[in-house]
Design an enzyme around this catalytic site. Structure first.
Site, mmCIF file in Angstrom:
data_model
loop_
_atom_site.group_PDB
_atom_site.id
_atom_site.type_symbol
_atom_site.label_atom_id
_atom_site.label_comp_id
_atom_site.label_asym_id
_atom_site.label_seq_id
_atom_site.Cartn_x
_atom_site.Cartn_y
_atom_site.Cartn_z
ATOM 1 N N HIS A 1 41.909 48.769 -8.486
ATOM 2 C CA HIS A 1 42.601 47.787 -9.174
ATOM 3 C C HIS A 1 42.821 46.348 -8.535
ATOM 4 O O HIS A 1 43.765 45.566 -8.446
ATOM 5 C CB HIS A 1 44.125 48.026 -9.500
ATOM 6 C CG HIS A 1 44.092 49.049 -10.741
ATOM 7 N ND1 HIS A 1 43.416 48.441 -12.058
ATOM 8 C CD2 HIS A 1 44.505 50.435 -10.991
ATOM 9 C CE1 HIS A 1 43.798 49.582 -12.890
ATOM 10 N NE2 HIS A 1 44.108 50.639 -12.194
ATOM 11 N N HIS B 1 33.571 47.875 -18.975
ATOM 12 C CA HIS B 1 35.014 48.215 -18.968
ATOM 13 C C HIS B 1 35.582 48.055 -20.609
ATOM 14 O O HIS B 1 35.242 47.243 -21.191
ATOM 15 C CB HIS B 1 35.843 46.956 -18.094
ATOM 16 C CG HIS B 1 37.295 47.098 -18.308
ATOM 17 N ND1 HIS B 1 38.019 46.505 -18.870
ATOM 18 C CD2 HIS B 1 38.036 47.724 -17.348
ATOM 19 C CE1 HIS B 1 39.379 46.764 -18.649
ATOM 20 N NE2 HIS B 1 39.608 47.606 -17.581
#
Length: 408
Positions: free
Chosen positions: A214, A314
């Site tokens: 992340h 994604h």
């Protein structure tokens, strides 16, 4: 026919002008809905009775993207919905300020909805209009990991793994929880490393495991952690460092013996240019709901193909976004695997959920994007807990030890 010189000539038949031809379909309205937590949808309607659906969710920004779409609707009303590339270029290039998460997410929703309309108009799956499928089914990975080494944490992880294994998944993604400073003590790193090796022990060598950092780490810390887990052979590590600096990403990639992935926060081919040409990552993760839609996702994939990079789009939102991703997954040769969260399989918004069999989703044969929207559910107004800055991505995140701002 023969001309005056005796040389054969051919006179092409006169084709009707656009004005003389059949009546063109026109966009009549653009509607927006918020039927679920962290879910925004649009429906573009036409005077032919064909509607196109798409997802317009920008996580953490539930009110600003709808305002952008309202502005785009002023341009779209009365236009031919089949001129998809023309509309993409007009919306992207006509404004003085280009790009940005809000503009590209709004454009992505419009683009996907127009591809849905086009497939329905011609009576074919939309991927047939993008050159046709190069594969019969789309490989997907699920989110699963061991986030807590306590007895209860391990039991929770085992229960979810058992459920996912019944669907035949062959790849899973997890990640280190919480905020990370420029460096962490050995105990913090060791806990993550132990969980990673335990995951490998649980699933065996035929399953691929990947980890999403992340963008929480510095290059030095990311390199250290990646080298600690290299023995369990990750499929990839995603966003080991923040997305703004492609050179920092390449530094990590150059010091890690497995693929590095990035791209969910890069918003068009120009954002990807340095990552692609610098070969800062082996695997690219554009998000169809934020990078300008299927039209732009395909261009990014084609660009990456020159460098032997593969795409793994994604998708951490809903089933309409998943359909838009798989539109491109179906037609580009350098596709590897598709991200898929639980909500993206249906979330009560479809009459028939996407079905995962042996870790894959078969290509649809129905016209459009393959999503048969339950309009009663899709147009319902969400009445649960309020969401926005403090309840989605974003909000206030701080390091516990000193109160300084931490990356999400």
């Amino acid at each position: 026919m023969s001309g005056a010189s005796g040389v054969a000539t051919f006179q092409a038949p006169r084709l009707p002008t656009r004005r003389e031809g059949r009546r063109r379909m026109k966009i009549t309205h653009v509607e927006q809905f918020a039927p679920r937590h962290r879910t925004r949808l649009i429906r573009i309607g036409t005077d032919a009775g064909i509607s196109g659906w798409a997802e317009s969710t920008l996580e953490g920004k539930p009110r600003s993207v709808p305002a952008v779409i309202d502005e785009y609707a002023e341009y779209l009303i009365g236009k031919d919905p089949l001129r998809i590339e023309h509309h993409w270029q007009q919306i992207y290039r006509s404004a003085f300020f280009r790009g940005g998460a809000h503009n590209m997410s709004a454009l992505a929703a419009v683009d996907a909805a127009l591809w849905d309309i086009a497939g329905k108009h011609y009576g074919v799956p939309s991927y047939q209009l993008m050159g046709g499928a190069v594969r019969d089914r789309i490989r997907v990975y699920a989110h699963w990991g061991i986030r807590d080494l306590s007895e209860q944490g391990l039991e929770t992880a085992r229960t979810r793994l058992d459920m996912l294994q019944k669907k035949g998944y062959t790849a899973y993604k997890a990640g280190p929880s919480g905020s990370w400073r420029a460096h962490e003590p050995p105990s913090r790193i060791d806990q993550f490393v132990e969980a990673a090796y335990m995951m490998r022990e649980w699933v065996g060598p035929d399953v691929e495991l990947c980890f999403d950092f992340h963008g929480k780490m510095t290059p030095a810390l990311a390199i250290e952690v990646c080298n600690e887990i290299k023995g369990m052979r990750p499929m990839f590590v995603e966003e080991p460092v923040p997305q703004e600096n492609a050179d920092a990403l390449k530094l990590v990639a150059d010091h890690v013996p497995f693929p590095i992935a990035t791209g969910e926060r890069l918003l068009n081919r120009w954002d990807f240019r340095r990552v692609i040409e610098n070969q800062s990552a082996a695997l690219l993760q554009p998000d169809v709901a934020h990078c300008g839609g299927p039209s732009e996702l395909k261009k990014i994939a084609n660009y990456a193909e020159v460098y032997y990079q593969h795409i793994m789009p994604h998708c951490a939102i809903g089933p309409l976004a998943l359909g838009a991703c798989m539109l491109v997954d179906a037609v580009v040769p350098n596709f590897l695997i598709q991200e898929q969260v639980d909500a993206s399989l249906g979330n009560g918004l479809l009459k028939q959920d996407w079905e995962v069999v042996d870790g894959h989703i078969r290509l649809w044969e129905t016209p459009g994007l393959g999503v048969d929207v339950d309009e009663a559910e899709a147009t319902r107004e969400f009445t649960g807990e309020s969401y926005g800055y403090h309840a989605e991505l974003g909000g206030e995140t701080y390091h516990e030890n000193d109160g300084s701002v931490a990356d999400w």
